[in-house]
Scaffold this motif. Sequence first.
Motif, PDB file in Angstrom:
ATOM      1  N   ILE A   1       0.845  -1.197   0.000  1.00 14.18           N
ATOM      2  CA  ILE A   1       0.000   0.000   0.000  1.00 14.18           C
ATOM      3  C   ILE A   1       0.881   1.247   0.000  1.00 14.18           C
ATOM      4  CG2 ILE A   1      -1.933  -1.175   1.120  1.00 14.18           C
ATOM      5  CD1 ILE A   1      -1.250   0.342   3.706  1.00 14.18           C
ATOM      6  N   MET A   2       2.031   1.179   0.674  1.00 11.57           N
ATOM      7  CA  MET A   2       2.958   2.311   0.659  1.00 11.57           C
ATOM      8  C   MET A   2       3.650   2.413  -0.689  1.00 11.57           C
ATOM      9  SD  MET A   2       4.213   4.913   2.268  1.00 11.57           S
ATOM     10  CE  MET A   2       4.485   4.938   4.049  1.00 11.57           C
ATOM     11  N   THR A   3       4.046   1.275  -1.260  1.00 16.75           N
ATOM     12  CA  THR A   3       4.659   1.284  -2.592  1.00 16.75           C
ATOM     13  C   THR A   3       3.724   1.923  -3.603  1.00 16.75           C
ATOM     14  OG1 THR A   3       5.873  -0.744  -2.059  1.00 16.75           O
ATOM     15  CG2 THR A   3       5.648  -0.186  -4.396  1.00 16.75           C
ATOM     16  N   CYS A   4       2.458   1.567  -3.532  1.00 19.90           N
ATOM     17  CA  CYS A   4       1.462   2.080  -4.482  1.00 19.90           C
ATOM     18  C   CYS A   4       1.273   3.585  -4.341  1.00 19.90           C
ATOM     19  CB  CYS A   4       0.136   1.347  -4.277  1.00 19.90           C
ATOM     20  SG  CYS A   4      -1.186   1.878  -5.398  1.00 19.90           S
ATOM     21  N   ILE A   5       1.105   4.071  -3.105  1.00 18.97           N
ATOM     22  CA  ILE A   5       0.818   5.497  -2.937  1.00 18.97           C
ATOM     23  C   ILE A   5       2.040   6.347  -3.271  1.00 18.97           C
ATOM     24  CG2 ILE A   5       1.415   5.873  -0.497  1.00 18.97           C
ATOM     25  CD1 ILE A   5      -1.828   6.998  -2.291  1.00 18.97           C
TER      26      ILE A   5
END
Length: 482
Positions: free
Chosen positions: A107-111
């Motif tokens: 989720i951090m990679t995506c944002i």
Amino acid sequence: MERLKRKLKARGIEAVFLIGFAILALTVQNQLNEEQQYRKTVQEQAADLSWKERELSVYQNGNVSGAEKTKLGLYATSAVLIDADSGRVLYGKNENEVRPMASTTKIMTCIIALEQADLSDQVTVSGYAAARPKVKLFMKRGENYQLKDLLYSIMLESHNDSAAAIAEYIGSRKLGEKVTGQTSEEDSRRYLNAFAGLMNQKAEEIGCENTWFITPNGLDATEEIEVKKPDGSVGVEEKVHSTTAKELALILRYCIRESSKKDLFLEITGTKTYSFSSLSENPRSFSCTNHNAFLSMMDGAFTGKTGFTNNAGYCYVGALKRDERTYIVALLGCGWPNHKSYKWSDTRVLMEYGLEQYQKKTWELSERTPGILVGDGVAECGNLSCPCVLGTYVDWGDGTFTCLLSDEDTLCSKLELCPQNTVGRFLYWNAPIAKTQQIGTLDLVLNGETVQSYPVCVSKSAGKVTLPLCWQKIVRMFFILP
């Protein structure tokens, strides 16, 4: 005759003096009356020591303290339920315990990718990215993909090679370099390290104090970093790719509420299936299916990410919205094989707890605040011997406060004034003082923790008593000037 005239003239002058003294006495008496009335007002309105810190109102009085809330019997080693609107923890089990988080990392990679690049950007795959372990898309060295497609790949299917390719692309741009099919493993690691720096920077901005990212895909990892010791020397500290249940929930909260790219994040993570092709000369086609089964388990579920590694166990973070209430659940160490379904059971239990126990409530805010004494200040009546007292008010904003509350919660208001001095039992502020100047705060306190603060300000200004002003007042008093 002359004698009579002199006598009448003398009596006239005497009468004038008597009338003058009578008016002066009346003026002084009026001023004394005003001073008495003002002093009475001070006794009734001015803040004394009892106002320095005072609880004003109790909006809701809970039955038991938050520490005595129901135990839910969860499978997860660490778990949390938070209110997405405020970030407040509604239920926790070891929620501050540091643990690995597996692919919930993505989720951090995506944002980060959404905020740092454009969806139409072209990503080239290095040999190192292509060699990442399963679960993977099976990318090939030198292939090109659209960034948008790879984001669906990591969030729906949790492909590790896609996450590495995304991270290398953004990390290389940060270093002013470019990934090619010939990029060395050493360079790939440098790019991944640069991307991890962006992840840790973002975590710090969100307020995470116990989160550390090393990999973009959540694979278990450790690293040694140099740290400066209190004595000024440099030492080495071992870091583990890890977070806490609470901080993982706060990261998802950022993704769905605060990020400028929240709408794109929700669009990607809420998609059930997605198909795309590589951009190579001989394109390959791919199809992705969302493995977040919770999206169809409860009405209102709308985003989330699963994860698993041998060290982390099954992990999950997800959100649900119903009746204007939004909840986020984060689970770490929620079973190991053969207990893949534990995370869904725990998520349902926590979400149902939130829906059953918490209701959204709104209050119209209104509190009485005291007047304040201003040392060396000119009183409103103009009498220099009168104490200067100014009214105060609370700047409520829109005048309402809304939050989730259960029957176990206590919400009250607490006034805290910041005087510059104390004289006897009274609190004092120094002149001059400006209109709307802040002289304290009014806090809304929920279960002992401040959840909202409002400034307490003065309603009028007050000048300072000066020597020229004193002479002016004396002249006006003796010559009966207005």
